[in-house]
Design an enzyme around this catalytic site. Structure first.
Site, PDB file in Angstrom:
ATOM      1  N   GLY B 149       0.815  -1.199   0.000  1.00 32.57           N
ATOM      2  CA  GLY B 149       0.000   0.000   0.000  1.00 32.57           C
ATOM      3  C   GLY B 149       0.851   1.252   0.000  1.00 32.57           C
ATOM      4  CB  CYS B 150       0.083   4.666  -1.141  1.00 30.50           C
ATOM      5  SG  CYS B 150      -1.537   4.903  -0.385  1.00 30.50           S
ATOM      6  CE1 TYR B 151      -1.573   8.106   4.127  1.00 27.52           C
ATOM      7  CE2 TYR B 151      -3.339   6.532   3.819  1.00 27.52           C
ATOM      8  CZ  TYR B 151      -2.902   7.839   3.944  1.00 27.52           C
ATOM      9  OH  TYR B 151      -3.816   8.856   3.876  1.00 27.52           O
ATOM     10  CB  THR B 152       2.323   0.038   3.361  1.00 28.06           C
ATOM     11  OG1 THR B 152       0.907   0.050   3.378  1.00 28.06           O
ATOM     12  CG2 THR B 152       2.833  -1.092   4.164  1.00 28.06           C
ATOM     13  N   GLY B 317       4.459   4.526  -4.321  1.00 26.78           N
ATOM     14  CA  GLY B 317       3.392   3.993  -3.480  1.00 26.78           C
ATOM     15  C   GLY B 317       2.435   3.079  -4.205  1.00 26.78           C
TER      16      GLY B 317
END
Lengths: 345, 345, 345, 345
Positions: B149-152, B317
């Site tokens: 995921g992008c935040y990840t 991301g």
């Protein structure tokens, strides 16, 4: 590999040239020059380039002419590019000047709008106006190219066919142009301060913007006679892009689909012109690309043509066009290193 | 040439994959698929692609597996990518899944956060978590990669070295992340309506965002034990980019310069990680690139580490990282087709 | 009618004071002063005020003290407001200072963070910290009020009840604050240039922002002992607003609904505090108002409180709060002239 | 106190009416109505109003007419306001309709542009076009006012004096208008999705926007004969504001300063018209206000007038103007409750 020099790396046009040329398959950036930041690593003034171990140098014109095959002068108007011209000419090197200094073939017109004499009147005659869609053959043979202004490209290409095919009253053209703020450059100013620019649109330089004579110069060629236009630029709260909405009076009732075909035909050898069908141009559709989108419309009630054109002022309106010119000057494929897809959304 | 298929071309991750893969020197896009817009030209739903004479197709999984060497499933979580997995596996083709379906190795954790059973529990075990900076060797051998995921990505890479080197109290990590709005996807919603989103920042999904267990999964590996973090995402009025500000408590007084060196060493084989020195990350510096910028700071007064990381949520991301994984899976140079410079300003 | 003087009309706090006071039913603006633009009509530097036939004057401190009942000094920190203090005191007039000069009661702390000695050490002791939600009674009796910083109000009010009721570990507070760009003032700077600020978020002054000791000063009162916090400010691409996300560790498992009730009770006499229920604060919801929205959340997994607060940095974070203080100092209704509804969308 | 009802509180015009009327010294909001959100607290659909303990009701027309002295119908065009008209008329109550239903006096023109017959052809004749700067006396006597469109006000007031004084060729007017996105309403649409709207400007409804006949209706009065204009609206990446740039051909060489005086004279009894001198209008200068700024310019080279006008589409372009009309209809001071200063920056 073509050895390229960039003069004016700290400006937005300079750093955009760097971005494009770094990925160009036939170019090696030999020198990046800056007077204001001599000796500094690129990352010092542009942190997004901190992974490049390259420093700007105080570009000596003779040295530069020796080192480079082509020099891009991304300098302010008013003689800043002048010192680089002669040395380059002497050594048979090419110059692509992004300033306004060589764009106007009539030096009296230059003087009238820029309030000073041209700094290189003799050499100015040798400059070719670098709008590939109109002057491709001359650009191929040129050693000195005057790269057009950002508003200019959007305005000329939108209206040229209308005049070329004699469809409109020659003196009826009005161009209402909306520019992103990067067009105003990197120099800080109160009206470009984020809190004062964000969220508001305004007109400026009404009836007095210096891109006007450039537009008139080229459209007069299309008209076969000297014409004048009304041009109004606007600062729009976005970073990149120009949207130009052009108005003109059709000589007679028109069949819009035929005019669209005329546009397509006129630009059939222009890989960066897209005639928009099924959508209206938005600056986001051309953002990050070298395209110009053109949509032709007709207001039947008032018999006016309404042509909307869109481009990225940093690319097709400046540095991309400069590289397009370089490609032509060096006999390369016109689109080489320039076939970007818009960064969307 | 690697034949690639994209499932989910109408979404932002799909269209970004298209943009990147079109210019990738070793890839030919064989199929672009969409369930919602089957049979439509790309320009119909994305006018900026109107110059491509390509139509989306209703991708039959078997057909797709036959045609393609690699399939990118840019589909929603919850089983949408499932039909493509088995046919690809049977024919020895590779899958890079951009959904959340295969990211969590502990299926009980998946069920807890996604409120449903995983759709392919057996195959899930074969998936490799596609964070190249941590799992390069496994990715190289994988046939099924779960793209993070992008935040990840922003959160894990910022904090991993701190845990790896045992510098912080394991359960002290708080990640405060600010995302551009494109991370919320293309589906229209009231809170993403321009007039309601522009000019305001807000937190959402406090203590409940689904990227949390992904971050914990990877950071637990670094810690050598199961850890929990506090993660708060924010919607920020900008299109692209994630800035993650991570806080943690140092075990003891630290020498910041040494920690910076540890970060550099940890990421010495990671071409897309830039340890920011002399500047603080800004999402604009990574916008349009596959880079993640990481700045390590120490608040001596409170003995807390403050790590700021920035990336383009659409590229590092999502789609850029997917292509980075593809490069590794096919034995190509990791950076191939991905060495973008930020579109700045 | 209260005769008010504004020193520093060209700054954003000054012009916001002008906007608010012009409509205040009990105030007459007697003098607007500016050193940089003495003698100019307001419309000269703020075109939106061109319909006011008012000119700024070079404010003589004695003259000002004679003319006005209250003087708002919207001046930079570091002694700029100092000349106005004594004359006002002598004549029994009131001063509301929007600079940082009188906010810190411990002058050693001032010196540590501002790298200079306080300019009025003796008078500093008489200043009351102008956060009405905490010091209403003292403000009512004060002649000199130190108006809090913008980040400060958002941070203190969000966390005060947690400490007051002994709910959290005292040294566990981390405040991650996101500010609109107007908080950086009107002075032009490269990083505030529209093209470089728009579309990007970044942290700055990590572990070193001068609002930190102010927050600590007030929260230490709540804690009943000296505490330290970690504070990180961020510049967000929007004009107005601060969103502060505060983290702290609960001493034990909590019943969130009870804590919400505690907040409501704590602020029951504070008309500008809204405890957000059913929505999460967004800076747009408080934009153009004197409200602070506070949302209390609990991350059960990590036993952390996550408090989100939002206000308009120009109003509750500066000029609105100053007028709120004035109302109290003059025995007026606290909300008089301040009951704005958000300009939404 | 005037008892006011608002029909359509969930829309942007409705909520802006609520904001303005709540602070109006002579108005009490008696009813807020919504069909889509009947029975809900305001804070449910507009969190910034969560401190108001008011619920929307399903407004029964007869009940509403009984309860209210004036009803604001902020409803879509096409008959949605129709049910409220007759009951109000019968009871001698006043209606201010913000829809397009009663703006066009020539119902054939309505039918042509709206592709349907007018829903109240008989009552339509009694409606007064609510542009106070032109129809003040009629508005004072009216019981039914058709509140103008947002583009309309900006376009008419900018060009009316030129025609009134016979300065321009009557059929030469072109209006190029740039609107903030709130003008498109609250209903979510793909092109208004933040990620697709932000950062781009585009034209729409070329030669076909429904505000065109409204502008022509009023300017024809000024010209003393039926005229046609070309009108092009643009969606601009900002929330509020309209900037209209109007072009027309002067009958002869003009003395600009004299024309400026004519404008001042023409609008000498119009408290919300500011003739901009020394600056060019920016939508930020009128944002949050009921002002329209008008700047008159002359392009001597092409003998064209270039008039730039700016207003807040939500206020002078909708709800503020509606309240201005109410003031006149009830014999109040025209500016009562409307003398806002721009929220700047």
């Amino acid at each position: 590999m073509i050895k390229a020099g960039i003069v004016g790396i700290t400006g937005y046009a300079g750093v955009e040239l760097f971005r494009i040329l770094t990925k160009h398959p036939e170019v090696e950036i030999a020198v990046v020059g800056s007077q204001s930041s001599t000796g500094e690593k690129l990352g010092t003034f542009y942190p997004h380039l901190s992974n490049f171990d390259i420093s700007s140098v105080n570009t000596d014109p003779n040295e530069l002419a020796k080192t480079c095959d082509v020099i891009f002068t991304a300098t302010p108007h008013g003689g800043a590019s002048a010192p680089y011209i002669e040395p380059a000419k002497k050594l048979g090197k090419k110059i692509i000047d992004l300033s306004a200094d060589f764009r106007l073939t009539n030096l009296a017109v230059y003087e009238e709008w820029y309030k000073e004499k041209n700094h290189c009147p003799d050499i100015a005659k040798e400059a070719v106006y670098g709008l590939p869609e109109l002057h491709k053959d001359n650009i191929k043979k040129a050693w000195l190219v005057a790269n057009p202004g950002c508003y200019t490209t959007a305005s000329i290409l939108a209206n040229y066919p209308l005049l070329h095919y004699g469809l409109i009253e020659e003196d009826s053209i009005i161009v209402d142009a909306k520019s992103g703020v990067s067009g105003a450059g990197r120099k800080i100013k109160q009206n470009l301060h984020y809190s004062e620019m964000e969220g508001g649109i305004s007109a400026y330089s009404i009836a007095s913007h210096r891109h006007t004579p450039e537009i008139e110069q080229e459209l007069s060629i299309a008209a076969g006679k000297e014409i004048k236009i009304t041009f109004t630029p606007h600062l729009t709260p976005m970073i990149r892009g120009i949207l130009a909405t052009s108005y003109s009076t059709a000589k007679k009732e028109v069949d819009l689909s035929k005019i669209v075909e005329m546009y397509k035909d006129f630009y059939k050898d222009s890989p960066f012109v897209r005639i928009a069908e099924g959508y209206l141009p938005c600056t986001k559709f051309t953002s990050g690309t070298n395209y110009i989108d053109i949509s032709v419309n007709f207001d039947r009630r008032t018999r006016r043509m309404v042509v909307v054109s869109s481009l990225d002022n940093m690319i097709k309106g400046a540095s991309g066009q400069a590289v397009q010119n370089m490609n032509l000057m060096f006999g390369l494929e016109e689109t080489l290193g320039l076939d970007f897809i818009a960064l969307y959304p």
